[in-house]
Design an enzyme around this catalytic site. Structure first.
Site, PDB file in Angstrom:
ATOM      1  N   ARG A 156       0.687  -1.165  -0.208  1.00  8.36           N
ATOM      2  CA  ARG A 156      -0.127   0.233  -0.084  1.00  8.36           C
ATOM      3  C   ARG A 156       0.906   1.249  -0.059  1.00  8.36           C
ATOM      4  O   ARG A 156       0.561   2.324   0.335  1.00  8.36           O
ATOM      5  CB  ARG A 156      -0.961  -0.035   1.150  1.00  8.36           C
ATOM      6  CG  ARG A 156      -2.011  -1.298   1.093  1.00  8.36           C
ATOM      7  CD  ARG A 156      -3.375  -0.792   1.644  1.00  8.36           C
ATOM      8  NE  ARG A 156      -4.208  -1.825   1.546  1.00  8.36           N
ATOM      9  CZ  ARG A 156      -4.310  -3.172   2.394  1.00  8.36           C
ATOM     10  NH1 ARG A 156      -3.382  -3.159   3.416  1.00  8.36           N
ATOM     11  NH2 ARG A 156      -5.163  -3.895   1.905  1.00  8.36           N
ATOM     12  N   LYS A 169       3.601  11.857 -10.522  1.00 13.75           N
ATOM     13  CA  LYS A 169       2.702  11.102 -11.179  1.00 13.75           C
ATOM     14  C   LYS A 169       3.308   9.953 -11.798  1.00 13.75           C
ATOM     15  O   LYS A 169       4.456   9.835 -12.113  1.00 13.75           O
ATOM     16  CB  LYS A 169       2.304  11.923 -12.784  1.00 13.75           C
ATOM     17  CG  LYS A 169       1.159  12.604 -12.666  1.00 13.75           C
ATOM     18  CD  LYS A 169       0.783  13.636 -14.018  1.00 13.75           C
ATOM     19  CE  LYS A 169      -0.336  14.445 -13.697  1.00 13.75           C
ATOM     20  NZ  LYS A 169      -0.717  15.033 -15.093  1.00 13.75           N
ATOM     21  N   GLU A 176       9.558  19.392 -23.800  1.00 15.68           N
ATOM     22  CA  GLU A 176       9.165  19.574 -22.483  1.00 15.68           C
ATOM     23  C   GLU A 176       9.519  20.832 -21.672  1.00 15.68           C
ATOM     24  O   GLU A 176       8.891  21.519 -21.129  1.00 15.68           O
ATOM     25  CB  GLU A 176       9.185  18.328 -21.657  1.00 15.68           C
ATOM     26  CG  GLU A 176       8.535  17.024 -22.105  1.00 15.68           C
ATOM     27  CD  GLU A 176       7.057  17.200 -21.720  1.00 15.68           C
ATOM     28  OE1 GLU A 176       6.484  18.008 -21.545  1.00 15.68           O
ATOM     29  OE2 GLU A 176       6.394  15.930 -21.851  1.00 15.68           O
ATOM     30  N   LYS A 192       7.439  23.930 -12.772  1.00 17.81           N
ATOM     31  CA  LYS A 192       6.483  23.029 -12.502  1.00 17.81           C
ATOM     32  C   LYS A 192       6.042  23.079 -10.830  1.00 17.81           C
ATOM     33  O   LYS A 192       5.100  22.810 -10.635  1.00 17.81           O
ATOM     34  CB  LYS A 192       7.264  21.689 -12.915  1.00 17.81           C
ATOM     35  CG  LYS A 192       6.098  20.516 -12.491  1.00 17.81           C
ATOM     36  CD  LYS A 192       6.595  19.216 -13.366  1.00 17.81           C
ATOM     37  CE  LYS A 192       5.759  18.196 -12.957  1.00 17.81           C
ATOM     38  NZ  LYS A 192       5.811  17.087 -13.936  1.00 17.81           N
ATOM     39  N   GLU A 206      -4.263  17.329  -9.968  1.00 15.77           N
ATOM     40  CA  GLU A 206      -4.554  18.015 -10.981  1.00 15.77           C
ATOM     41  C   GLU A 206      -6.257  17.953 -11.115  1.00 15.77           C
ATOM     42  O   GLU A 206      -6.789  17.600 -11.736  1.00 15.77           O
ATOM     43  CB  GLU A 206      -4.439  17.102 -12.188  1.00 15.77           C
ATOM     44  CG  GLU A 206      -4.509  17.522 -13.561  1.00 15.77           C
ATOM     45  CD  GLU A 206      -3.652  16.891 -14.559  1.00 15.77           C
ATOM     46  OE1 GLU A 206      -2.618  16.553 -14.567  1.00 15.77           O
ATOM     47  OE2 GLU A 206      -4.253  16.599 -15.651  1.00 15.77           O
ATOM     48  N   ARG A 210      -2.875  22.312 -12.562  1.00 19.83           N
ATOM     49  CA  ARG A 210      -1.989  21.372 -13.060  1.00 19.83           C
ATOM     50  C   ARG A 210      -2.356  20.994 -14.588  1.00 19.83           C
ATOM     51  O   ARG A 210      -1.222  20.539 -15.076  1.00 19.83           O
ATOM     52  CB  ARG A 210      -1.869  20.105 -12.075  1.00 19.83           C
ATOM     53  CG  ARG A 210      -0.875  19.194 -12.261  1.00 19.83           C
ATOM     54  CD  ARG A 210      -0.229  18.192 -11.441  1.00 19.83           C
ATOM     55  NE  ARG A 210       0.732  17.378 -11.735  1.00 19.83           N
ATOM     56  CZ  ARG A 210       1.426  16.631 -11.082  1.00 19.83           C
ATOM     57  NH1 ARG A 210       1.203  16.632  -9.751  1.00 19.83           N
ATOM     58  NH2 ARG A 210       2.543  15.915 -11.545  1.00 19.83           N
ATOM     59  N   ASN A 222      -0.171  19.976 -19.170  1.00 20.18           N
ATOM     60  CA  ASN A 222      -0.611  19.045 -20.352  1.00 20.18           C
ATOM     61  C   ASN A 222      -0.829  19.756 -21.654  1.00 20.18           C
ATOM     62  O   ASN A 222      -1.194  19.525 -22.473  1.00 20.18           O
ATOM     63  CB  ASN A 222      -1.875  18.460 -19.855  1.00 20.18           C
ATOM     64  CG  ASN A 222      -1.979  17.138 -19.777  1.00 20.18           C
ATOM     65  OD1 ASN A 222      -2.498  16.218 -20.526  1.00 20.18           O
ATOM     66  ND2 ASN A 222      -1.217  16.598 -18.733  1.00 20.18           N
ATOM     67  N   HIS A 240      -0.361  17.626 -24.873  1.00 18.93           N
ATOM     68  CA  HIS A 240      -0.460  16.466 -24.695  1.00 18.93           C
ATOM     69  C   HIS A 240      -1.911  15.589 -24.892  1.00 18.93           C
ATOM     70  O   HIS A 240      -1.713  14.484 -25.157  1.00 18.93           O
ATOM     71  CB  HIS A 240      -0.187  16.266 -23.081  1.00 18.93           C
ATOM     72  CG  HIS A 240       1.369  16.391 -22.744  1.00 18.93           C
ATOM     73  ND1 HIS A 240       1.978  17.361 -22.811  1.00 18.93           N
ATOM     74  CD2 HIS A 240       2.198  15.513 -22.129  1.00 18.93           C
ATOM     75  CE1 HIS A 240       3.305  17.327 -22.388  1.00 18.93           C
ATOM     76  NE2 HIS A 240       3.333  16.279 -21.982  1.00 18.93           N
ATOM     77  N   HIS A 297      -0.771  12.321 -26.686  1.00 21.38           N
ATOM     78  CA  HIS A 297      -1.104  10.995 -26.430  1.00 21.38           C
ATOM     79  C   HIS A 297      -1.900  10.269 -27.405  1.00 21.38           C
ATOM     80  O   HIS A 297      -1.560   9.086 -27.821  1.00 21.38           O
ATOM     81  CB  HIS A 297      -1.938  11.072 -24.989  1.00 21.38           C
ATOM     82  CG  HIS A 297      -0.987  11.234 -23.840  1.00 21.38           C
ATOM     83  ND1 HIS A 297      -1.615  11.975 -22.785  1.00 21.38           N
ATOM     84  CD2 HIS A 297       0.284  11.555 -23.672  1.00 21.38           C
ATOM     85  CE1 HIS A 297      -0.746  12.048 -21.619  1.00 21.38           C
ATOM     86  NE2 HIS A 297       0.468  12.062 -22.381  1.00 21.38           N
ATOM     87  N   HIS A 344       7.970  10.125 -26.876  1.00 21.17           N
ATOM     88  CA  HIS A 344       6.903  11.180 -26.352  1.00 21.17           C
ATOM     89  C   HIS A 344       7.156  12.644 -26.447  1.00 21.17           C
ATOM     90  O   HIS A 344       6.285  13.426 -27.057  1.00 21.17           O
ATOM     91  CB  HIS A 344       6.916  10.904 -24.670  1.00 21.17           C
ATOM     92  CG  HIS A 344       5.916  11.675 -23.892  1.00 21.17           C
ATOM     93  ND1 HIS A 344       4.972  11.862 -24.115  1.00 21.17           N
ATOM     94  CD2 HIS A 344       6.193  12.868 -22.990  1.00 21.17           C
ATOM     95  CE1 HIS A 344       4.345  12.491 -23.418  1.00 21.17           C
ATOM     96  NE2 HIS A 344       5.130  13.075 -22.608  1.00 21.17           N
TER      97      HIS A 344
HETATM   98  N1  GLY Z   1       3.700  15.789 -16.963  1.00 24.42           N
HETATM   99  C1  GLY Z   1       2.704  16.529 -16.566  1.00 24.42           C
HETATM  100  C2  GLY Z   1       2.456  16.430 -14.883  1.00 24.42           C
HETATM  101  O1  GLY Z   1       3.175  16.238 -14.169  1.00 24.42           O
HETATM  102  O2  GLY Z   1       1.465  17.094 -14.449  1.00 24.42           O
END
Ligand code: GLY
Length: 377
Positions: free
Chosen positions: A132, A154, A196, A238, A248, A252, A256, A259, A263, A277
């Protein structure tokens, strides 16, 4: 060169959390000392990119890291995995978990992710679900992971249906980024990571975008002072964004930018390496700017400036650059529908008012997107 230490501080309802990002040059041989408070007399499992396997790697950074850690940990065990996006799947996850469990772990154990974004994402996810949740540390070895994926917690894997659809938020205890290791990076990967970096300027910081344009040549000949500044600035932006939105719920999502397109494009590529990516992000950001322009949010001039910088970096900037993927408009729209930013079946995109100012646009119509993509494909 003196290391920079940056703190990621997260405002949480119950208990705030803070952890360091250490950005230095040639620091892997001191990683045991630097990370001592987290690993001293602990059983540590290093999940690392097989690129660094002692047998195959012409570089000794990993060995130096291991020697340094060995002095301070009780035991050090290793699991190597291939670094490409195809690794981020449920079978690989299961294999790693079984291996970790055979080491007989308990909650005092620490996992270290040594590698790029894929290794960090899957190792972080393993740490988040084993017993856990156990502690982990990120040692990102690619530009992309140093400026983005290692920071912010993430973690996850891809599903057959789409990218990063299985995962969790699980913050690392620390991030140790060594600029020196970027020299091991294939040029293609460095360029992909740069996409990025540019993203941060586009979201929030025109000055940073201009600085990247200006210092472009030094960055691409690996001027370490410039690299340290660039990585630190990216992480600062960031950290500021995620401070009040760890999971998010709101702002946040700005991270993206590009993205949703990226994606979808990557899924068309089946994660088989034809597009990586950061390259998909480069196209995705250019499309986000073009869409912003089409919807009259952003000027043509800014859109051109963005595309120019990516072109100069030899990154793909349009769907025409990746014809081999046989992308279709309807397929793209299908994939947009899986995006985690969507609300109640409404498509959400990150768009721009100008360079340095992104915003969240809910309820982008599928008809508008269809028309837009038909013009782009
Ligand atoms: N890579 C986008 C984030 O960490 O929210």
């Amino acid at each position: 060169m003196k290391s920079k230490i940056l703190n990621v501080s997260l405002n949480r309802k119950v208990e705030n959390l803070s952890y360091p990002i250490i950005i230095g040059d040639n620091i892997l041989n001191r990683s045991g000392e630097i990370l001592k408070e987290f690993i001293y007399k602990k059983n540590v499992i290093v999940i690392y990119d097989s690129f660094f396997s002692v047998k195959t790697s012409p570089n000794n950074e990993f060995e130096e890291f291991v020697q340094s850690m060995n002095k301070l940990t009780t035991t050090l065990n290793f699991i190597d995995i291939p670094g490409g996006d195809q690794t981020k799947n449920i079978n690989q996850l299961n294999e790693i978990i079984e291996k970790v469990l055979t080491y007989g772990i308990d909650r005092q154990n620490v996992i270290i992710a040594f590698g790029g974004g894929v290794v960090g994402d899957i190792a972080g996810f393993v740490a988040s679900i084993l017993l856990r949740g156990i502690n982990y540390i990120q040692v990102p070895t690619t530009l992309l992971s140093q400026v983005d994926s290692s920071v912010g917690g993430k973690t996850g894997i891809n599903s057959k249906i789409g990218k990063n659809l299985i995962g969790s938020f699980h913050q690392p205890q620390a991030v140790l980024a060594d600029i020196n290791i970027l020299k091991t990076l294939p040029n293609r990967e460095f360029r992909a990571g740069f996409a990025e970096v540019v993203k941060y300027g586009l979201i929030k910081d025109l000055e940073f975008f201009n600085w990247l344009n200006q210092e472009y040549d030094s960055i691409f000949i690996y001027d370490k002072i410039k690299l340290q500044k660039m990585i630190t600035k990216s992480c600062e932006i960031k950290a500021k964004i995620i401070k009040n939105d760890e999971k998010e719920g709101g702002k946040r999502a700005l991270l993206n930018l590009g993205h949703t397109f990226a994606h979808a494009i990557e899924s068309f590529g089946n994660f088989d390496g034809r597009i990586i990516h950061g390259e998909a992000v480069s196209i995705g950001i250019c499309l986000a700017f073009k869409l912003s322009n089409k919807l009259c949010f952003c000027s043509k001039d800014d859109t051109k400036k963005v595309i120019n910088l990516f072109q100069k970096s030899k990154l793909p900037t349009s769907l025409h650059d990746i014809k081999k993927l046989s992308i279709s408009t309807s397929g793209m729209i299908q994939k947009f529908k899986l995006d985690k930013k969507n609300r109640q079946n409404e498509l959400t995109f990150i768009l721009n008012k100008r360079i340095g100012e992104s915003f969240i646009k809910h309820n982008v119509s599928a008809n508008v997107l269809t028309q837009f993509l038909n013009e782009e494909i």
